[in-house]
Design an enzyme around this catalytic site. Structure first.
Site, short mmCIF file in Angstrom:
data_model
loop_
_atom_site.label_atom_id
_atom_site.label_comp_id
_atom_site.label_asym_id
_atom_site.label_seq_id
_atom_site.Cartn_x
_atom_site.Cartn_y
_atom_site.Cartn_z
N LEU A 207 0.92 -1.11 -0.15
CA LEU A 207 0.09 0.13 0.14
C LEU A 207 0.94 1.14 0.04
CD1 LEU A 207 -2.44 -0.93 2.91
CD2 LEU A 207 -3.18 -0.78 0.69
N HIS A 208 0.87 2.19 -0.79
CA HIS A 208 1.46 3.38 -0.83
C HIS A 208 0.59 4.43 -1.52
CE1 HIS A 208 2.57 2.42 -5.02
NE2 HIS A 208 2.85 3.83 -5.22
#
Ligand code: UD1
Length: 362
Positions: A207-208
């Site tokens: 996740l970014h």
């Protein structure tokens, strides 16, 4: 023919590696040379240097040292430093890959200096202007002279935006070239043994995206849901620096194994052997489709629709019921089977270099 190749952020490094490898092979037989510019957008050892070492990318000719900052700061700094770098140099083509800030900032500077720009992975559109990458894609394509696409769909998008057919080349996917070149080198991370012994299976989570990580409460709620739904599976979560900042001081999650960003060989080993990949990345949607691994994309849209139409990807958006159902589908080995899109065959870089060489000879 002299090429300047730009790399700035982690996903650029796997894309330039196969291109540089080919240039190195061909440069003695052809009038072909290159310089490599690292903008310094990503600078941690784990986000940058490690990929140069693993993928055999030569030391950049220059590092612009841009570092962290707001989008405007990063863009401005890249433009100023890159403009200084190109002054007085003879450059035939600027080669940019993907959709990061460095891609767009350098393209605009080069174009204003009358240098031709070739965009690799052109024509992708999510139609979501809240994604910084979508803006970067559109602006890069707006100033590029040559477009190398990963799919026929992307070529059609460029035509619909008024680009002429002779500027567009459907060549396949350089990120898959990198994977094909390195499949035999994938390496099991040392922490995996313990997980494999204790759990039925593992998932891989990344996740970014600002939309998933910039609101801490939403981020924590999403990870807590994944942790609960995972049940008897362990979730391995290599944490991006942007996400790490948000998670500082928060409690641990049951079922989630947090690790630092991983080297390419270890990361791809995990992808190749995981039960399910949960991600908001662009490139990982493609890598899972190539490897036939189930992928649940934690976004509402994708600029890579062929991974859904043909591949193993599905879009979850913010539908937590769908997420829960998808996790059990993967655990029961009932995920849809995918196919590999045309030209994702490890030869895209070869096609690109041949086209550029032909161009140079004409
Ligand atoms: C960037 C790209 C994105 C790509 C992603 C992969 C843009 C707009 N986004 O997002 O398309 O998928 O890289 O990683 O170009 N940071 C570190 N160490 C680093 C790099 C970054 O600590 O080596 C921190 C920075 O301080 C920054 C944050 O991470 O605050 C985000 O970095 P940034 O380059 O702005 O964008 P990414 O989220 O990494």
């Amino acid at each position: 023919m002299h090429l300047v190749i730009i790399a700035g952020a982690r996903p650029n490094f796997m894309k330039i590696a196969p291109i540089i490898r080919l240039i190195e092979e061909k440069k003695s037989e052809h009038d072909l040379s290159y310089s490599l510019v690292h903008t310094g957008q990503h600078y941690d050892k784990q986000m940058s240097e490690i990929f140069f070492t693993e993928l055999g990318i030569p030391k950049p000719d220059v590092n612009l040292g841009v570092g962290s900052g707001s989008p405007a700061y990063q863009t401005g700094k890249i433009m100023i430093e890159f403009e200084k770098y190109i002054v007085g140099k003879k450059i035939d083509w600027l080669i940019v890959v993907g959709d990061v800030t460095s891609t767009f900032a350098c393209s605009v500077v080069a174009k204003k200096a009358n240098i031709k720009v070739a965009h690799i992975e052109a024509g992708l559109r999510s139609r979501d202007l809240q994604m910084p990458e979508e803006i970067n894609r559109m602006l890069t394509d707006a100033v590029s002279d040559k477009f190398f696409t990963t799919t026929e769909d992307a070529s059609r998008i460029l035509m619909s935006e008024g680009k002429s057919q002779d500027q567009i080349h459907f060549v396949g996917n350089v990120m898959i070239d990198c994977l094909v070149n390195n499949l035999p080198k994938l390496r099991k991370p040392s922490f995996l043994e313990d997980i494999v012994e204790k759990y039925d299976s593992y998932f891989l989570l990344t996740l970014h995206r600002p939309s998933n990580v910039d609101e801490v409460e939403n981020l924590i709620a999403l990870i807590a849901n994944i942790s609960n739904f995972a049940g008897s599976s362990k979730v391995i979560f290599p944490v991006h620096p942007r996400t790490r900042k948000q998670l500082e001081g928060h409690k641990k999650f049951k079922n989630i194994h947090l690790v630092e960003p991983l080297p390419y060989f270890e990361f791809m080993y995990l992808v190749k052997n995981s039960k399910l990949v949960l991600t908001d990345s662009g490139g990982i949607q493609e890598e899972t489709t190539f490897l036939g691994i189930p992928c649940a994309t934690l976004r509402k849209n994708t600029e890579r629709p062929e991974t859904i139409k043909m591949g193993t990807n599905i879009l979850i958006g913010d539908d937590m019921l769908l997420l829960q159902k998808s996790i059990s589908t993967a655990q029961n080995d009932a995920w849809k089977k995918g196919k590999i899109p045309e030209y994702w065959d490890g030869k895209a870089s070869q096609r690109i270099i041949n086209i550029l060489l032909d161009e140079g000879n004409s």
